[in-house]
Enzyme design. Structure first.
Site, PDB file in Angstrom:
ATOM      1  N   SER A 158      -3.902  -3.374  -4.956  1.00 13.82           N
ATOM      2  CA  SER A 158      -2.684  -2.765  -4.417  1.00 13.82           C
ATOM      3  C   SER A 158      -1.436  -3.095  -5.217  1.00 13.82           C
ATOM      4  CB  SER A 158      -2.477  -3.199  -2.957  1.00 13.82           C
ATOM      5  OG  SER A 158      -2.080  -4.558  -2.899  1.00 13.82           O
ATOM      6  N   LYS A 196       2.493  -8.994  -1.646  1.00 12.30           N
ATOM      7  CA  LYS A 196       3.204  -7.722  -1.624  1.00 12.30           C
ATOM      8  C   LYS A 196       4.665  -7.935  -2.038  1.00 12.30           C
ATOM      9  CE  LYS A 196      -0.021  -4.932  -0.016  1.00 12.30           C
ATOM     10  NZ  LYS A 196      -1.125  -5.847  -0.319  1.00 12.30           N
TER      11      LYS A 196
END
Length: 238
Positions: A158, A196
């Site tokens: 991701s 993230k």
């Protein structure tokens, strides 16, 4: 005085650790107490912590220490003989120790420090992460600067547009706060960790992927704890 559910959860955690040394997951705790969601478990754990029966251990996923038992239960001789504070730490039933600070390596032409690799972290769908010290790696001292650091192995894709690939090792500076745009280790609901980019959306926290295949996830500020900030990356070519 504890409520019935609070006492049930405390005893379930204690007895599971004494029986097998393997901690119950949040799903197991939810099922044992016949609750509809894990949010109820989080509320019970918070209440037990506020009353001094358990203590959360920082920088570790699902890590709790049982400090004491209810008086009626603690007075049972069969229980008291076997009671000692119990620790829930990731998938291991061992007492948790604070992550060691980087240890200076012997003087050399290219100075480096030793950093503990604490486990795997998801760059994708969050997984349980940050467990025990798996092994150590040497890191160039100019990569990390001051502060306490640890390393994590990346699982998932991701963050590929930020140059972070599956199998990479990231170097994290221990921190509990972050600035907008920082790439952080975020602990969600005290159970799942992910790597993230940190954003704000109103009063909420947005955890943004660097891959269009993944959606930005939005959480209330009480559900996310910053565990550190990315300061470096190591990649091995096979």
């Amino acid at each position: 005085m504890l409520t019935r559910k609070q006492q049930e959860l405390l005893l379930f955690i204690h007895e599971r650790m004494k029986e097998s040394g393997v901690p119950p997951s949040f799903d197991e705790m939810k099922d044992a107490l016949d609750l509809a969601s894990k949010s109820g478990i989080h509320r019970l754990i918070t209440a037990l912590e506020e009353r001094g029966f358990i203590r959360r251990l920082p920088n570790r996923a699902r890590a709790l220490e049982v400090i004491k038992l209810p008086e009626a239960y603690a007075g049972n001789p069969q229980v008291r003989r076997g009671f000692s504070p119990s620790v829930i730490e990731g998938s291991l039933g061992k007492p948790a120790a604070p992550a060691p600070a980087p240890k200076p390596a012997p003087p050399a032409e290219n100075a480096s420090v030793v950093v503990p690799v604490m486990g795997r972290i998801a760059a994708g769908v969050p997984i349980s992460a940050i467990q025990n010290n798996m092994h150590d790696i040497s890191v160039p001292i100019e990569m990390i600067g001051s502060g306490e650091h640890y390393a994590l192995e990346i699982k998932g894709d991701s963050m590929i547009e930020a140059g972070i690939l599956d199998g990479d090792t990231v170097i994290i500076r221990n921190a509990s706060t972050a600035s907008i745009g920082d790439i952080v280790v975020a602990l969600i609901d005290d159970e799942e960790a992910t790597l993230k980019r940190f954003r704000r959306k109103g009063a909420s926290i947005a955890l943004e992927a660097a891959n269009p295949a993944y959606e930005t996830r939005i959480f209330g500020p009480d559900r996310v704890k910053i565990q550190g900030k990315l300061v470096g990356l190591i990649r091995r070519y096979h």
